[in-house]
Write an enzyme that holds these catalytic residues in place. Structure first.
Site, PDB file in Angstrom:
ATOM      1  N   LYS A 131      39.640  43.654  28.731  1.00 55.72           N
ATOM      2  CA  LYS A 131      40.983  44.252  28.815  1.00 55.72           C
ATOM      3  C   LYS A 131      42.062  43.174  28.667  1.00 55.72           C
ATOM      4  CE  LYS A 131      38.309  47.733  29.969  1.00 55.72           C
ATOM      5  NZ  LYS A 131      37.742  48.613  28.977  1.00 55.72           N
ATOM      6  N   ARG A 180      21.060  32.575  28.532  1.00 56.39           N
ATOM      7  CA  ARG A 180      21.074  33.671  29.532  1.00 56.39           C
ATOM      8  C   ARG A 180      21.354  33.111  30.928  1.00 56.39           C
ATOM      9  NH1 ARG A 180      16.906  35.864  32.238  1.00 56.39           N
ATOM     10  NH2 ARG A 180      15.339  35.337  30.708  1.00 56.39           N
ATOM     11  N   TYR A 225      37.533  53.531  38.674  1.00 58.87           N
ATOM     12  CA  TYR A 225      37.057  53.535  37.295  1.00 58.87           C
ATOM     13  C   TYR A 225      35.733  54.315  37.203  1.00 58.87           C
ATOM     14  CZ  TYR A 225      34.751  51.871  33.106  1.00 58.87           C
ATOM     15  OH  TYR A 225      34.057  51.827  31.932  1.00 58.87           O
ATOM     16  N   ASP A 254      38.241  44.838  42.091  1.00 60.39           N
ATOM     17  CA  ASP A 254      38.342  44.864  40.629  1.00 60.39           C
ATOM     18  C   ASP A 254      39.818  44.635  40.291  1.00 60.39           C
ATOM     19  OD1 ASP A 254      38.616  45.548  37.958  1.00 60.39           O
ATOM     20  OD2 ASP A 254      37.056  47.084  38.044  1.00 60.39           O
TER      21      ASP A 254
HETATM   22  C1  LIG Z   1      39.161  48.893  35.969  1.00 60.94           C
HETATM   23  C2  LIG Z   1      37.944  48.670  35.126  1.00 60.94           C
HETATM   24  N1  LIG Z   1      36.925  47.958  35.612  1.00 60.94           N
HETATM   25  C3  LIG Z   1      35.814  47.726  34.900  1.00 60.94           C
HETATM   26  C4  LIG Z   1      35.667  48.247  33.633  1.00 60.94           C
HETATM   27  C5  LIG Z   1      34.393  48.007  32.881  1.00 60.94           C
HETATM   28  O1  LIG Z   1      34.593  47.073  31.898  1.00 60.94           O
HETATM   29  P1  LIG Z   1      33.621  46.905  30.613  1.00 60.94           P
HETATM   30  O2  LIG Z   1      33.870  48.098  29.746  1.00 60.94           O
HETATM   31  O3  LIG Z   1      34.019  45.592  30.043  1.00 60.94           O
HETATM   32  O4  LIG Z   1      32.230  46.938  31.134  1.00 60.94           O
HETATM   33  C6  LIG Z   1      36.701  48.997  33.082  1.00 60.94           C
HETATM   34  C7  LIG Z   1      36.574  49.560  31.727  1.00 60.94           C
HETATM   35  O5  LIG Z   1      37.341  50.381  31.301  1.00 60.94           O
HETATM   36  C8  LIG Z   1      37.864  49.227  33.846  1.00 60.94           C
HETATM   37  O6  LIG Z   1      38.886  49.953  33.379  1.00 60.94           O
END
Ligand SMILES: Cc1ncc(COP(=O)(O)O)c(C=O)c1O
Length: 392
Positions: A206, A56, A109, A181
């Site tokens: 992703k 962890r 998001y 992001d």
């Molecule tokens: C642009 C973006 N940021 C963050 C996330 C969150 O990722 P996770 O599902 O791995 O927590 C997503 C998920 O779809 C996303 O599209």
């Protein structure tokens, strides 16, 4: 002589010598590590000496992924997390305290909105949404309590591109930090730290993983900022699994190649669907018609614009729902960034509780479908998506 079980446990715990380095980073599938004494354990738990104590806190497979992504994003340090949202959570809570405010894009998001509604609200942290493509609006929205400007390099779902350099300058001038992001672009297309951002996050679920078979995230920045976020992530239990970190490392090796194909496929589909029957508009940063096309050429590398499209269907919500049932090659599933083309309909899924007015401010209509273009043959994708978009 010890009994069989004792001998079996000791025999099976012996780590082999491997004088020749393996070509791939091994999965250190262990929750804990043997230490020599209490001082060593205390120092490891306090990150005062190199090494690992408990997964962890850290793990060699995580460390390999963190170092690889830090190198590719030009960061001093990184932290692998259990998901993209664990990375977002770690960054946000390492910067904001009760009474502070975070500024987020109006098109963002949905998970960021969920974090705000649940965790941030309960922590007394307020969220303000602003159109981050309008820099005057961003300047006006920064207040006394604003600590962090949140951006997405390419926004989910409307593909708006953020002018990271200009917005970082603006925010820093007002004492506000910037986190980006970079999930939609991936480090193959953009490096937000080089443009002035303070922190970067990715959902490695992703493009970095690339095969829709892992859940993971990473946050990257200066050693000091990553250490602050690590404290949140370790204590909230948001750290990655070694197996998922291994899959992310494996995906990373082909990221460059995949992003080229995602980008060329997406451009071919976007050009074919723009003006096609049943399609009111296609939003893709690689299209000349995209509002930030010129900016995208500056922010994103080598003329690539990634694999994400927003297609506005002319027949509204029923048309969007019908589209999902009609695709034959694309798959109706949430998520993005994998080898398979995935389609989703934000108005009936991620944004189902959002009013039409709020959908519009996020750059969508009830007929908007989001497409994550995969690595299939572009001609097949064009045929499939054009047929699905055709009105009755
Ligand atoms: C642009 C973006 N940021 C963050 C996330 C969150 O990722 P996770 O599902 O791995 O927590 C997503 C998920 O779809 C996303 O599209």
């Amino acid at each position: 002589m010890p009994g069989f079980s004792t001998r079996a446990i000791k025999a099976a715990s012996r780590v082999p010598d491997a004088p020749q380095p393996p070509v791939n980073v091994p999965i250190y599938q262990t929750s804990t590590f043997e230490v020599a004494d209490a001082t060593e354990l205390r120092e490891l738990l306090e990150f005062e000496r190199p090494g690992h104590s408990y997964t962890r806190y850290s793990n060699p497979t995580h460390a390999a992924l963190e170092a690889a992504l830090a190198e590719l994003e030009g960061a001093e340090a990184g932290l692998a997390t259990a998901s993209g949202m664990a990375a977002v959570h770690g960054v946000v809570l390492s910067i904001l305290c009760t009474g502070d405010e975070i500024l987020i894009p109006a098109a963002v998001y949905g998970g960021v909105l969920g974090l705000s509604r649940t965790v941030l609200t309960r922590s007394g942290i307020t969220t303000r949404a602003v159109d981050t493509t309008d820099h005057d609006a961003v300047a006006a929205a920064i207040g006394r309590r604003t600590r962090l400007l949140w951006l997405e390099t390419i926004a989910n779902p409307n593909t708006a591109v953020a002018d990271i350099a200009a917005l970082s300058e603006l925010a820093h001038g007002r004492g506000v930090l910037v986190a980006v992001d970079n999930t939609f672009a991936s480090p193959a297309l953009a490096n937000p730290l080089a443009l002035g951002a303070d922190l970067v996050v990715h959902s490695t679920t992703k493009y970095i993983g690339g095969h829709s078979d892992l859940i993971g995230g990473v946050l990257l920045g200066s050693a000091e900022r990553v250490a602050a976020a690590r404290e949140i992530v370790v204590n909230a239990g948001g750290n990655a699994s070694p197996f998922d970190a291994f899959l992310a490392l494996r995906g990373l090796k082909t990221l460059g190649l995949r992003m080229e194909r995602h980008s060329s496929n997406a451009l071919a589909v976007a050009e074919a669907l723009e003006g096609a029957e049943g399609v009111a508009a296609v939003r893709y940063p690689g299209l000349r018609s995209h509002p930030q096309h010129e900016l995208a050429r500056r922010v994103l590398r080598d003329g690539m614009a990634g694999g994400m499209l927003a297609i506005e269907l002319s027949g509204g919500r029923p048309h969007g729902e019908r589209f999902l049932q009609r695709v034959r090659i694309a798959v109706h599933a949430t998520s993005l960034g994998g080898v398979d083309t995935l389609v989703s309909h934000p108005a009936s899924s991620s944004h189902r509780q959002v009013s039409e007015a709020d959908l519009a401010s996020a750059g969508m209509t009830p007929g908007t479908v989001r497409v994550s273009i995969g690595l299939e043959d572009s001609a097949d994708l064009i045929e499939d998506l054009a047929a699905a978009a055709r009105p009755d």
